[in-house]
Enzyme design. Structure first.
Site, PDB file in Angstrom:
ATOM      1  N   CYS A   1      51.379  47.521  80.062  1.00  0.00           N
ATOM      2  CA  CYS A   1      52.170  48.190  81.109  1.00  0.00           C
ATOM      3  C   CYS A   1      53.616  47.709  81.032  1.00  0.00           C
ATOM      4  CB  CYS A   1      51.588  47.916  82.489  1.00  0.00           C
ATOM      5  SG  CYS A   1      49.793  48.133  82.610  1.00  0.00           S
TER       6      CYS A   1
ATOM      7  N   GLY B   1      60.567  47.140  80.108  1.00  0.00           N
ATOM      8  CA  GLY B   1      60.708  46.304  78.927  1.00  0.00           C
ATOM      9  C   GLY B   1      61.279  44.925  79.119  1.00  0.00           C
ATOM     10  N   GLY B   2      61.672  44.559  80.329  1.00  0.00           N
ATOM     11  CA  GLY B   2      62.323  43.270  80.530  1.00  0.00           C
ATOM     12  C   GLY B   2      61.486  42.094  80.060  1.00  0.00           C
ATOM     13  N   LYS B   3      60.214  42.104  80.371  1.00  0.00           N
ATOM     14  CA  LYS B   3      59.364  40.977  79.980  1.00  0.00           C
ATOM     15  C   LYS B   3      59.069  41.003  78.484  1.00  0.00           C
ATOM     16  CE  LYS B   3      57.272  40.636  84.575  1.00  0.00           C
ATOM     17  NZ  LYS B   3      57.942  41.834  85.146  1.00  0.00           N
TER      18      LYS B   3
ATOM     19  N   ASP C   1      46.904  54.021  77.021  1.00  0.00           N
ATOM     20  CA  ASP C   1      46.372  53.645  78.324  1.00  0.00           C
ATOM     21  C   ASP C   1      45.773  52.249  78.212  1.00  0.00           C
ATOM     22  OD1 ASP C   1      45.157  53.355  80.768  1.00  0.00           O
ATOM     23  OD2 ASP C   1      44.088  55.273  80.699  1.00  0.00           O
TER      24      ASP C   1
ATOM     25  N   CYS D   1      54.258  42.592  91.068  1.00  0.00           N
ATOM     26  CA  CYS D   1      55.429  42.365  91.912  1.00  0.00           C
ATOM     27  C   CYS D   1      55.121  42.863  93.324  1.00  0.00           C
ATOM     28  CB  CYS D   1      56.671  43.035  91.352  1.00  0.00           C
ATOM     29  SG  CYS D   1      56.553  44.831  91.189  1.00  0.00           S
TER      30      CYS D   1
END
Length: 440
Positions: A259, A263-265, A310, A382
């Protein structure tokens, strides 16, 4: 377009079009072109303040309205909230708050609702006050909900989980502005350049690559950075990545990020690992997957490989037991990000939590197969609810998983008694995240 009209149009896009306030406001300010910074600041305050205090504004308006505020047509409801916010929070003179708000309503429906908006706001202006909340001692959830404009069901959840005092502090923090935090590989050099340009910047309190910035826009930061790469990312999100794979820093490894959009992580993981490593970023939605791949290329991160799939099902082309760490940053209700997305308070419902929990359990159970024996699987959201956090972990543990110790040097003040990560704006100044590091 003045600040009030701009705010009114943005609030309509949020309520009638389902837009995120941050994106709608950025787009509106950009299309409006150069303007007085004070006007842009007022528009921002009107948008976020009205959304954050919407339920309390409705309660203040209710005694003066013959119809429930929630049953009014959207333009009239938005106009009333916008006018009430100016009267009750900003202390705007009644003639300005009422007159300009009525003009906004009149422009939308050619006067049909303008008279009603005018009558209700003038009545409120004669007695401008919020209703008193019930006592915290006798009705803690009612007090938290009324005092901080929070849906009662969220207040009940936070009181039951965190206790009345922490719930109240958390709700109050969620009504404040979110800080600007960056992540940079060359953190110290970036701080020096920002300070040299007169920007208030400091190393983040816990994340080693984090930079806290005050009083500057991203565009101003980019100019001052002079080519040094950085990404806007809350410190809590950075800590999630470090919890998932902090011990792999500087090592060659394979990490799976489920997921993954935006894309930050995934990008953070790629920066942590040694050359020759691979970060497989899985994203369900094709447009988001394409955007993620393009951004990885723009940032010069060849380690990031994007798969559109998925994550709740078998992922094509991936071998079970082939990753040194797995991060499940699951879709969630987002209750930890209300400072940034106050509209979520008005969109979420109690039934969203069990519905999200079903999907979260499916994804976590599915992607766990790709961790090699003894490799950590980190589950993260989050959001701040027991159903999306501790109860998911409890279910995974009942399926044979156990908690794993965090990487060495991980900050202890963001860990619960069970060893899970829990960040709260009221305690840590960061977004609300829950994460658990598990191993089989």
């Amino acid at each position: 377009m003045n600040a009030r009209k701009l705010a009114f149009e943005v609030l309509r896009r949020v309520e009638e079009g389902g837009a995120y306030a941050s994106r709608a406001l950025d787009a509106a300010l950009s299309s409006a072109g150069a303007r007085d910074p004070r006007e842009a600041g007022l528009a921002t305050e009107l948008v976020y303040g009205t959304l954050r205090r919407a339920l309390a504004l409705d309660a203040a308006l209710a005694p003066h309205s013959k119809r429930p505020i929630a049953e009014l047509d959207a333009p009239a409801r938005i106009a009333l909230r916008l006018g009430a916010f100016q009267l009750l929070v900003l202390g705007t003179p009644a003639h300005a708050a009422v007159g300009e708000t009525v003009a906004l309503a009149k422009a939308v429906d050619h006067g049909r609702a303008a008279g009603y908006v005018n009558a209700v706001l003038r009545a409120l202006a004669r007695a401008p006050r919020f209703p008193d909340p019930p006592p915290l001692a006798t009705d803690p959830a009612g007090h938290v909900a009324a005092a901080e404009a929070l849906p009662r069901w969220i207040a009940e959840e936070w009181v039951a989980w965190l206790g009345p005092d922490e719930a109240l502090a958390l709700a109050r923090a969620m009504n404040g502005p979110a800080p600007l935090c960056l992540r940079a590989v060359e953190r110290d050099a970036l701080v020096d350049r920002l300070r040299a340009a007169g920007i208030a910047a400091a190393p983040a309190a816990r994340a080693p690559g984090g930079v806290s910035v005050t009083g500057a826009s991203v565009a101003e930061i980019a100019r001052a950075a002079g080519g040094l790469a950085f990404q806007v990312q809350d410190e809590a999100a950075q800590l999630v990545t470090l919890l998932a794979a902090g011990e792999l820093r500087g090592k060659k490894a394979r990490v799976l990020d489920a997921c993954a959009a935006p894309g930050g992580k995934a990008f953070h993981l790629a920066e942590l690992l040694a050359p020759g490593s691979e970060v497989v970023a899985v994203e369900l939605h094709p447009r988001k997957a394409d955007a993620l791949a393009r951004e990885a290329g723009r940032r010069g991160l060849p380690a990031v490989r994007v798969i559109c799939a998925d994550a709740a099902k078998a992922i094509p082309g991936l071998e079970p037991g082939s990753f040194d760490a797995v991060l499940v940053d699951a879709p969630c209700a987002g209750l930890g990000t209300l400072r940034r997305h106050p509209e979520l308070k008005l969109r979420r419902a109690p039934e969203d939590l069990p519905r999200m929990a079903v999907l979260q359990r499916e994804i976590a159970a599915s992607v766990a197969r790709y961790a090699r024996a003894g490799a950590p699987v980190t589950y993260s959201v989050c959001s701040l609810s027991r159903a999306e956090g501790p109860e998911i972990v409890r279910g995974l543990i009942s399926d044979g998983w156990r908690r794993a110790a965090p990487p060495g040097g991980f900050p202890a003040d963001v860990l619960t008694a069970d060893g899970d990560l829990l960040t709260l704006p009221s305690r840590h100044g960061a977004d609300g995240f829950f994460a658990a590091r598990l191993v089989r």
